[in-house]
Design a protein around this motif. Sequence first.
Motif: not given
Length: 163
Positions: A153-163
């Motif tokens: 399995x390979x998984x990409x994750x898009x996350x938002x990180x606070x400034x």
Amino acid sequence: MANAIQGAFFHDALHPARRTRPDAARAANAHRQLRHSCRERPADLPLGPGPLRADGTLCTGKVGEDVTVEQAYEHARLTGLNLLAVMHAAAGDLGRIVRVVKLLGFVNATPTFSDHPKVVNGCSDLFADVFDKIGGHARSAIGVGSLPGNITVEIEAVVEIAA
């Protein structure tokens, strides 16, 4: 705006499974991990490190042939742990993760295998446990004929990180 998750929670989340914290540097070296997607709205894109074990070996095999759904679920969970290690290294603290936007999971499977979502649930369930409400995300689970190094399995994750 950072959420209430503290870095220590990451370690606590690993304890029940008797796992050790993944090495972010090793996970990051599996692929080029981070790409800052924009400066106005901080977001990082950790690219799939794959199911890398603490000893540096990868979980391999084809789901539906020599790997069961249950084993592949655990491989996806392990991939999620590696993604968490990369996120922690990038953000400095998982408390800076504002939200999980999307997961894209690729499952190395036979042509007749059709339970790809059950496999990728391993990562989704982990993120729900670790991030609670901000862990809810859009997701795609796709079956493929092969993955690099024959990983399961390979998984990409898009996350938002606070400034």
